[in-house]
Structures are given as structure tokens and as C-alpha cells.
Motif scaffolding. Structure first.
Motif, PDB file in Angstrom:
ATOM      1  N   UNK A 160      37.128  36.924  29.354  1.00 38.90           N
ATOM      2  CA  UNK A 160      36.966  38.103  28.503  1.00 38.90           C
ATOM      3  C   UNK A 160      36.799  39.348  29.364  1.00 38.90           C
ATOM      4  N   UNK A 161      36.363  40.447  28.732  1.00 41.52           N
ATOM      5  CA  UNK A 161      36.124  41.694  29.466  1.00 41.52           C
ATOM      6  C   UNK A 161      35.096  41.460  30.575  1.00 41.52           C
ATOM      7  N   UNK A 162      35.289  42.153  31.701  1.00 40.35           N
ATOM      8  CA  UNK A 162      34.447  41.852  32.857  1.00 40.35           C
ATOM      9  C   UNK A 162      34.416  43.019  33.833  1.00 40.35           C
ATOM     10  N   UNK A 163      33.456  42.962  34.729  1.00 42.27           N
ATOM     11  CA  UNK A 163      33.340  43.889  35.851  1.00 42.27           C
ATOM     12  C   UNK A 163      33.395  43.079  37.137  1.00 42.27           C
ATOM     13  N   UNK A 164      34.223  43.535  38.076  1.00 46.40           N
ATOM     14  CA  UNK A 164      34.314  42.899  39.399  1.00 46.40           C
ATOM     15  C   UNK A 164      33.981  43.957  40.445  1.00 46.40           C
ATOM     16  N   UNK A 165      33.084  43.629  41.348  1.00 47.82           N
ATOM     17  CA  UNK A 165      32.707  44.542  42.431  1.00 47.82           C
ATOM     18  C   UNK A 165      33.335  44.075  43.736  1.00 47.82           C
ATOM     19  N   UNK A 166      33.647  45.049  44.590  1.00 50.11           N
ATOM     20  CA  UNK A 166      34.317  44.761  45.859  1.00 50.11           C
ATOM     21  C   UNK A 166      33.521  45.382  47.003  1.00 50.11           C
ATOM     22  N   UNK A 167      33.568  44.715  48.137  1.00 54.92           N
ATOM     23  CA  UNK A 167      32.843  45.211  49.318  1.00 54.92           C
ATOM     24  C   UNK A 167      33.702  46.119  50.187  1.00 54.92           C
ATOM     25  N   UNK A 168      35.029  46.061  50.020  1.00 51.09           N
ATOM     26  CA  UNK A 168      35.918  46.908  50.818  1.00 51.09           C
ATOM     27  C   UNK A 168      37.004  47.509  49.917  1.00 51.09           C
ATOM     28  N   UNK A 169      37.532  48.625  50.362  1.00 53.49           N
ATOM     29  CA  UNK A 169      38.616  49.274  49.613  1.00 53.49           C
ATOM     30  C   UNK A 169      39.861  48.401  49.637  1.00 53.49           C
ATOM     31  N   UNK A 170      40.111  47.746  50.758  1.00 60.31           N
ATOM     32  CA  UNK A 170      41.314  46.905  50.859  1.00 60.31           C
ATOM     33  C   UNK A 170      41.259  45.763  49.850  1.00 60.31           C
ATOM     34  N   UNK A 171      40.072  45.206  49.605  1.00 56.95           N
ATOM     35  CA  UNK A 171      39.939  44.134  48.617  1.00 56.95           C
ATOM     36  C   UNK A 171      40.198  44.678  47.213  1.00 56.95           C
ATOM     37  N   UNK A 172      39.713  45.884  46.944  1.00 57.57           N
ATOM     38  CA  UNK A 172      39.967  46.523  45.645  1.00 57.57           C
ATOM     39  C   UNK A 172      41.453  46.762  45.447  1.00 57.57           C
ATOM     40  N   UNK A 173      42.128  47.274  46.464  1.00 56.68           N
ATOM     41  CA  UNK A 173      43.562  47.555  46.359  1.00 56.68           C
ATOM     42  C   UNK A 173      44.347  46.266  46.158  1.00 56.68           C
ATOM     43  N   UNK A 174      43.968  45.209  46.879  1.00 62.05           N
ATOM     44  CA  UNK A 174      44.662  43.929  46.736  1.00 62.05           C
ATOM     45  C   UNK A 174      44.531  43.392  45.314  1.00 62.05           C
ATOM     46  N   UNK A 175      43.359  43.533  44.726  1.00 65.04           N
ATOM     47  CA  UNK A 175      43.148  43.055  43.353  1.00 65.04           C
ATOM     48  C   UNK A 175      43.993  43.875  42.375  1.00 65.04           C
TER      49      UNK A 175
ATOM     50  N   UNK B 174      50.032  52.700  45.482  1.00 63.61           N
ATOM     51  CA  UNK B 174      48.733  52.501  44.851  1.00 63.61           C
ATOM     52  C   UNK B 174      47.593  52.714  45.843  1.00 63.61           C
ATOM     53  N   UNK B 175      47.795  52.301  47.080  1.00 63.64           N
ATOM     54  CA  UNK B 175      46.743  52.478  48.085  1.00 63.64           C
ATOM     55  C   UNK B 175      46.415  53.961  48.292  1.00 63.64           C
ATOM     56  N   UNK B 176      47.455  54.808  48.233  1.00 63.74           N
ATOM     57  CA  UNK B 176      47.215  56.246  48.396  1.00 63.74           C
ATOM     58  C   UNK B 176      46.357  56.783  47.258  1.00 63.74           C
ATOM     59  N   UNK B 177      46.584  56.264  46.053  1.00 60.43           N
ATOM     60  CA  UNK B 177      45.809  56.693  44.894  1.00 60.43           C
ATOM     61  C   UNK B 177      44.333  56.346  45.065  1.00 60.43           C
ATOM     62  N   UNK B 178      44.051  55.131  45.526  1.00 62.59           N
ATOM     63  CA  UNK B 178      42.661  54.697  45.689  1.00 62.59           C
ATOM     64  C   UNK B 178      41.981  55.478  46.816  1.00 62.59           C
ATOM     65  N   UNK B 179      42.699  55.704  47.904  1.00 59.86           N
ATOM     66  CA  UNK B 179      42.107  56.474  49.005  1.00 59.86           C
ATOM     67  C   UNK B 179      41.872  57.929  48.596  1.00 59.86           C
ATOM     68  N   UNK B 180      42.737  58.442  47.746  1.00 59.48           N
ATOM     69  CA  UNK B 180      42.523  59.803  47.252  1.00 59.48           C
ATOM     70  C   UNK B 180      41.272  59.853  46.385  1.00 59.48           C
ATOM     71  N   UNK B 181      41.108  58.833  45.542  1.00 59.70           N
ATOM     72  CA  UNK B 181      39.898  58.756  44.728  1.00 59.70           C
ATOM     73  C   UNK B 181      38.658  58.664  45.615  1.00 59.70           C
ATOM     74  N   UNK B 182      38.747  57.884  46.676  1.00 57.01           N
ATOM     75  CA  UNK B 182      37.632  57.740  47.626  1.00 57.01           C
ATOM     76  C   UNK B 182      37.321  59.066  48.319  1.00 57.01           C
TER      77      UNK B 182
END
Length: 302
Positions: free
Chosen positions: A136-151, A65-73
Motif C-alpha cells: 500500500x501507500x508508503x514512505x521510504x527513506x534513503x541514506x544517499x542521493x544515489x540510492x534515491x535516484x536509483x529507486x 532525472x539525476x540532474x533534477x534531484x541534484x537541483x532539488x538538493x
């Protein structure tokens, strides 16, 4: 719902509570339980086909999954670096699907007076997350890619194939597969209007009618197959009954013939015993009724 959420995110609209409510309201028009994949949504609705461009699609596993997010980045940063001048606003969104979960990851960057640059990344999640106290439905923002991947790893746990004996390795691989569909806005994409929303509602109604017709045809075909199966079983049952009737008649005929033979043998045996008892083989002289008759008349006339 994730595709609908891509519109305000890619247009740079701040995600407020009212925006989330509009996303939920638009998605609620579709009441069918039949799942729609991303391509069906893009091609089936004017609201999305005229505004969203699918730039890429790829699959990966939970372990990568981390490779997918870094590719998107990397795709996002490369698209910005290829421009001669920074755009006032740039955004990319990706729908990540690992059944039964689907979320949207977004990356956005904008500048103020071509000087101050702002960046944000996060996810849109249409599901409530009680473990995070999110109802309910929501948006969560992250300050780092690692935090996004962990979530995301928390949302997409890896399936342990060794704990299930009734699942093949191929099925286990599918359960650990994540589909990624990456979107950007089409050039000069217009903001949705009231007419677009009315058209969208009608398109949803037509789609659901088509699904109802499809299900009705499938149900009719199922009934037809069941009827033909029942008719076949009935024909087989009738054939078995005829075979049983034939067997019963043959058994009755065989029994009657056997009883006739036994009766004939019994009669012959009784006749033989009566002959032996008479001493003459059972034959007795037949009286000469003619001679007796003529003598009787002679005595009368005489």
C-alpha cells in the motif's frame, strides 16, 4: 495524495502508520476518476493554498532525472546556507509526475538544541509495489542521493521509442518527461484543524459536483452534435430518395414513350401489310347508299 502527504512531511511530523492512514483517508474524499494537476489542487483547496507555497516548477527527461534531484538538493542546501542561524526545522518537498506515476520526494533537516543536526530524505509513494513486497501507500527513506535516484529510475523507466512504430518522436518525448513541482511551507503556516478538515470535505464535494455538471454539459453537447449529425444524414437520405424517385419517374416516362413509339410503328407496319395484300393499296369503294335508297322507294311506290 502526494500533495496531502507534503503537509505532515513539511511540518516535521514523524510518518507513522497512523499518519499514512490519515493521508489515505483525506485523499479518499476525492472519488472522481478525473485527474487533478498540482496547480488545480493548490488553488482549489483552502487546506493547501494557505499552507503550501510552490517555490519552483521545471521539467526534465528520465535520462536527466539525476540532474533534477541534484537541483532539488542544491536548492535545499542553498536555502539553509542563506540563513544567519540554522532553523530548528527545514524541509522541502517535490511532487514528481511521469504519467501514470506520481511520487513525492522530501528533504528534511532539524537540529536538537541548535547542536545536533539530523537529516533525512526519501519518497512518499501512494502506489503498492508488489515487486518490493509493499502492499500500500508508503514512505521510504534513503541514506544517499544515489540510492534515491536509483529507486526513482525503477519507478520511472525510460520509454524506448525505437520499439514502437505507431508513436511519433514528440509523443515519445512526452512519455519520457518528468514534471517537478517544489513546495515549502508558507510563512507561519498553521497546522490543519478539525474545521479545516470539514471545510476540505465540503470543497471536495463542491468540486465533484462541478465536475458532474461539466460532464453532464459535455454529454448534452455530444448528444446535440450526434442529433444534428443524424438530422443532416436524414436530410441527405431524403434528398437521395427524392433523386431516386425522380430518376424512376423519368425512366418510367422514357419507357412509356418508347413503348408508345414501338406500338405506333407496329400498327403502321400492320396497316401497310394489309394494303399490300388487298392489291388496291387498301382502298375500297364506298357504297352509294343514297342512290340505293332512292331506287328502293321508287319500286315500292311504283
Amino acid at each position: 495524495m502526494c500533495v496531502e502527504s507534503a503537509l505532515p512531511l513539511l511540518f516535521g511530523i514523524p510518518i507513522t502508520k497512523s499518519v499514512l492512514n490519515r493521508i489515505i483517508a483525506h485523499s479518499s474524499f476525492y472519488r472522481s476518476t478525473e485527474h487533478l494537476d498540482v496547480d488545480s489542487i493548490l488553488t482549489g483547496f483552502h487546506r493547501y493554498s494557505t499552507r503550501l507555497h510552490k517555490r519552483s516548477a521545471y521539467q526534465t527527461t528520465v535520462s536527466k532525472l539525476h540532474s533534477l534531484i541534484y537541483r532539488l538538493w542544491d536548492d535545499f542546501t542553498d536555502s539553509m546556507a542563506s540563513r544567519e542561524q540554522p532553523a530548528p526545522f527545514t524541509a522541502t518537498a517535490a511532487v514528481l509526475t511521469k504519467p501514470p506515476e506520481t511520487v513525492l520526494v522530501f528533504l528534511r533537516q532539524w537540529s536538537v538544541d541548535n547542536q545536533e543536526i539530523h537529516f533525512e530524505m526519501g519518497i512518499f509513494d501512494s502506489h503498492p509495489r508488489p515487486q518490493l513486497n509493499i502492499p500500500s501507500a508508503h514512505v521510504i527513506k534513503f541514506s544517499t542521493i544515489s540510492a534515491l535516484i536509483a529507486h526513482l529510475h525503477g519507478l520511472f523507466p525510460s520509454f524506448d521509442a525505437t520499439s514502437a512504430t505507431d508513436i511519433s518522436p514528440y509523443e515519445a518525448e512526452l512519455l519520457n518527461t518528468i514534471q517537478s513541482d517544489v513546495f515549502v511551507l508558507t510563512p507561519a503556516a498553521p497546522l490543519p484543524t478539525v474545521l479545516d478538515e470539514l471545510l476540505f470535505q465540503k470543497e471536495v464535494e463542491v468540486l465533484q459536483l462541478k465536475q458532474d455538471v461539466k460532464r453532464a454539459r459535455e454529454d448534452t453537447e455530444t448528444i446535440r452534435r450526434d442529433f444534428m449529425t443524424s438530422m443532416g444524414e436524414l436530410a441527405q437520405e431524403r434528398s437521395r430518395v427524392r433523386e431516386m424517385e425522380k430518376s424512376v419517374k423519368e425512366m418510367q416516362l422514357e419507357r412509356d414513350e418508347r413503348m408508345a413509339r414501338e406500338l405506333d410503328a407496329e400498327l403502321r407496319a400492320d396497316f401497310g401489310r394489309s394494303r399490300e395484300a388487298s392489291g388496291d393499296g387498301g382502298l375500297r369503294p364506298v357504297p352509294n347508299y343514297r342512290r340505293q335508297k332512292s331506287g328502293l322507294f321508287s319500286s315500292i311506290l311504283g
